[in-house]
Design a protein around this motif. Sequence first.
Motif, PDB file in Angstrom:
ATOM      1  N   ASN A  50       7.913  54.224 -26.979  1.00  0.00           N
ATOM      2  CA  ASN A  50       7.548  55.489 -26.342  1.00  0.00           C
ATOM      3  C   ASN A  50       6.259  55.344 -25.544  1.00  0.00           C
ATOM      4  N   VAL A  85       6.867  53.626 -22.392  1.00  0.00           N
ATOM      5  CA  VAL A  85       7.437  54.561 -21.423  1.00  0.00           C
ATOM      6  C   VAL A  85       6.316  55.363 -20.759  1.00  0.00           C
ATOM      7  N   MET A 129      17.551  64.540 -31.008  1.00  0.00           N
ATOM      8  CA  MET A 129      17.297  64.152 -29.629  1.00  0.00           C
ATOM      9  C   MET A 129      16.119  64.931 -29.089  1.00  0.00           C
ATOM     10  N   ASP A 130      15.222  64.207 -28.486  1.00  0.00           N
ATOM     11  CA  ASP A 130      13.982  64.846 -28.075  1.00  0.00           C
ATOM     12  C   ASP A 130      13.412  64.041 -26.918  1.00  0.00           C
ATOM     13  N   LEU A 131      13.193  64.701 -25.806  1.00  0.00           N
ATOM     14  CA  LEU A 131      12.657  63.977 -24.652  1.00  0.00           C
ATOM     15  C   LEU A 131      11.167  64.246 -24.451  1.00  0.00           C
ATOM     16  N   SER A 132      10.566  64.873 -25.433  1.00  0.00           N
ATOM     17  CA  SER A 132       9.130  65.130 -25.294  1.00  0.00           C
ATOM     18  C   SER A 132       8.351  64.125 -26.139  1.00  0.00           C
ATOM     19  N   PHE A 133       7.050  64.117 -25.955  1.00  0.00           N
ATOM     20  CA  PHE A 133       6.215  63.146 -26.652  1.00  0.00           C
ATOM     21  C   PHE A 133       5.281  63.850 -27.641  1.00  0.00           C
ATOM     22  N   LEU A 166      15.929  55.382 -21.130  1.00  0.00           N
ATOM     23  CA  LEU A 166      15.421  56.044 -22.339  1.00  0.00           C
ATOM     24  C   LEU A 166      16.422  55.949 -23.493  1.00  0.00           C
TER      25      LEU A 166
END
Lengths: 390, 380
Positions: free
Chosen positions: A76, A79, A1-5, A302
């Motif tokens: 992504n 987003v 899980m990763d909410l960064s780009f 997301l």
Amino acid sequence: MDLSFSKEEEAFRREVRAFLEDNLKGDFEKLKGRGGPGDEHSFVEERIEWGKVMGRAGWNCIGWPKEHGGRGVSLNEEVIFNEEYVRAGGPGRIGHIGETLLGPTLIHFGTEEQKKRFLPPIVSGEELWCQGYSEPNAGSDLANIQTKARLVGDEWVIEGQKIWTSLAHWSDWCFVLCRTDPDSERHRGISYLLVPMDQPGIEIVPIEQMTGDSEFAEVFFDGAKTHKDNVVGGVNEGWKVAMGTLAFERGASTLGQQAQFERELNLVISAAKENGRARDPQIRQRLADAYIGLRILRYNALRILSVQEGADLGREGSISKLAWSNWHRDFGKLAMDVLGLEANIAEGAPYELNLLQKAYLFSRSDTIYAGTNEIQRNIIAERALGMPKV
Amino acid sequence: MHFRFNEEQLELGRAARRFLEVESTTDKLRAAFGSDELYDAELYRRIAEELGWLALLIPEEYDGLGLTAVDLMPILEEMGRSLYRGPFFSTVCLGVNALLLGGSAAQKEEILPLVAAGEETLTLAYSEPHGRHEIDAIETHFEERGDEFVLHGVKRYVLDGVSADRVIVAARSKGSVGEEGIRLFVVPGDAEGLTRKRLPTLDISRNEAELIFEGVRVGRDAVVGADLDGAALLESILDRARAALAVEQVGGAERCLDMAVAYSLERKQFGRPIGSFQAIKHKAADMLWKVESARSIAYAANVAAASDDGLLLRELASSAKAYASDAYFFCASENIQIHGGVGFTWEYDPHFYFKRAKASEELLGHADFHRERVARAMGL
């Protein structure tokens, strides 16, 4: 899980940002924060122009495959695009019906000729689409469609009425659900027709809303015509296509809508600070609740966007409409409560409302259109939770 | 950006479900009710030895697995779902997090391997009889006497406070006010001058205790986070625990939904399953909406915890704890309503969840407390 780009994704972000900085200015400056549901009728001509500017630079339909004129960007990147678009105050996308509904439907169900004819002008922003689903007696019960089309020579001839069509005045084309088998009932015998709007057999009558605006219209078909090839997914197969259109909605576009919500929330926060209600413990609770709710809409989206292409969207995929419409409706009331007595004072006579007053009123439609909350709850219970129909 | 569990995490969740469905049942909860046994020590031992869950957050150099708050989520969800009663949350989410964030090398070396092996349990004692969650409300104090610290004060609502082998206690320097002078100490559970009393609880699936410190003496080596600002350290421990608790609450709330749906299919009135009535369907749909929303924010908070983004964690932990508390209470309430009469009995399960929902809602700060915290983070 990763909410960064990733680095590449951040580079894409800079590209989007640069385009918006360089272009969303001058004549387009006044469009910032305008348009979108509740404000859809504002600056339409200018937003059409803006859509063409976006198209020329390749920023429309970025999620479509390259072969169809899109950029084939990842979810992504979609987003990121939405985040930057909002940050820059990008106006409500005038071509969103073509981009998010008709286009993906044609890509999936359309013939090669249809794709060739209809997709490029959506990408370039030259042609706008509207949706002809609802009828006076086919709202929540969409299968009760009465509008009829019969084949006369090379053309479909259409009789009937659609309602709640947004941007009908400005659209070049409409995708219309028609009963093409006169003896059919319910879901069978319906076709998905593509109909040009500029013709004598079509009359558009604006619906005056409680907001005083008219962003929806009734569309009357009285011998309206379209070529026989303008049927998507086969004659009498339109229900499947219409349901497919709904299934393409994975939530990337809800991020754009959340952007609008965020702008509205920021207006309320500023107002609360200005008029002192930000010190009221109850208002603070409600503002925080709204803020949390908006965060949740984003994280819901997301999660859905992180589902692999083709995989089941899961239980969470079913709650989106219920979640955002309820959020916005509650927010509308909160906005007015923060404004207090000023909530009742319009910007100008006779009925020029500010964005928060519009949100208060317009959010009452959010829990009704595109499937009422009651229908949404039935769908959630039956499809996601397996509860019995009868 | 990828906001889903990976295959290992999904498998961990499935394994936890299979294990806890058998081992952490409401029948066992009923059976244990009224006994002096605080928790099933044998089950705890198996969780440590067979499943290795106690080692999860602990770095490999201390015999742990070196995983993150995100990896812990599948287990917490299942523990919430099964109303697991042992001192897992207190040991891992409070105790281990405290040591990871503030513990000295010596403390970690001594304690963490024991925790990983399931040989020692931990807890954090910060709340007091007044029940306020603001750090400046801490009244328990310490005095420095030579190389020793002497602790005085009363801690209450301490999770697993009676059984914990070591208690990490928050106190203030005598005479200090506000957020100044806060320090954490790790104290043996059987320290001289420490009296521990089990509190009878509404929610019988979790143990709470009152701890009275009357001149408890500890050395310098007992200070947790000697070089850190004590108030900030305590807040970050609590924020991690809040994010974790929110996930547990999601598990409990989802169990309420599943239980309610299953019962609505089984229970017939007017000749049809009550689940076919829209009134029931709409309740279930609202439950799902809230469960999934709570899940989204709770997961996001733990992603922030795993990436050590303190500022974001502060806001998201409060957001998650506020929303998940309300969602759990909502689902637990609707579950009783959908069960009708039997939902009011001791025999059926809904009441356990209704009680745990309430206790969890208060634990680590009520939704209102957290919304106020979010309001501040918003600049209000």
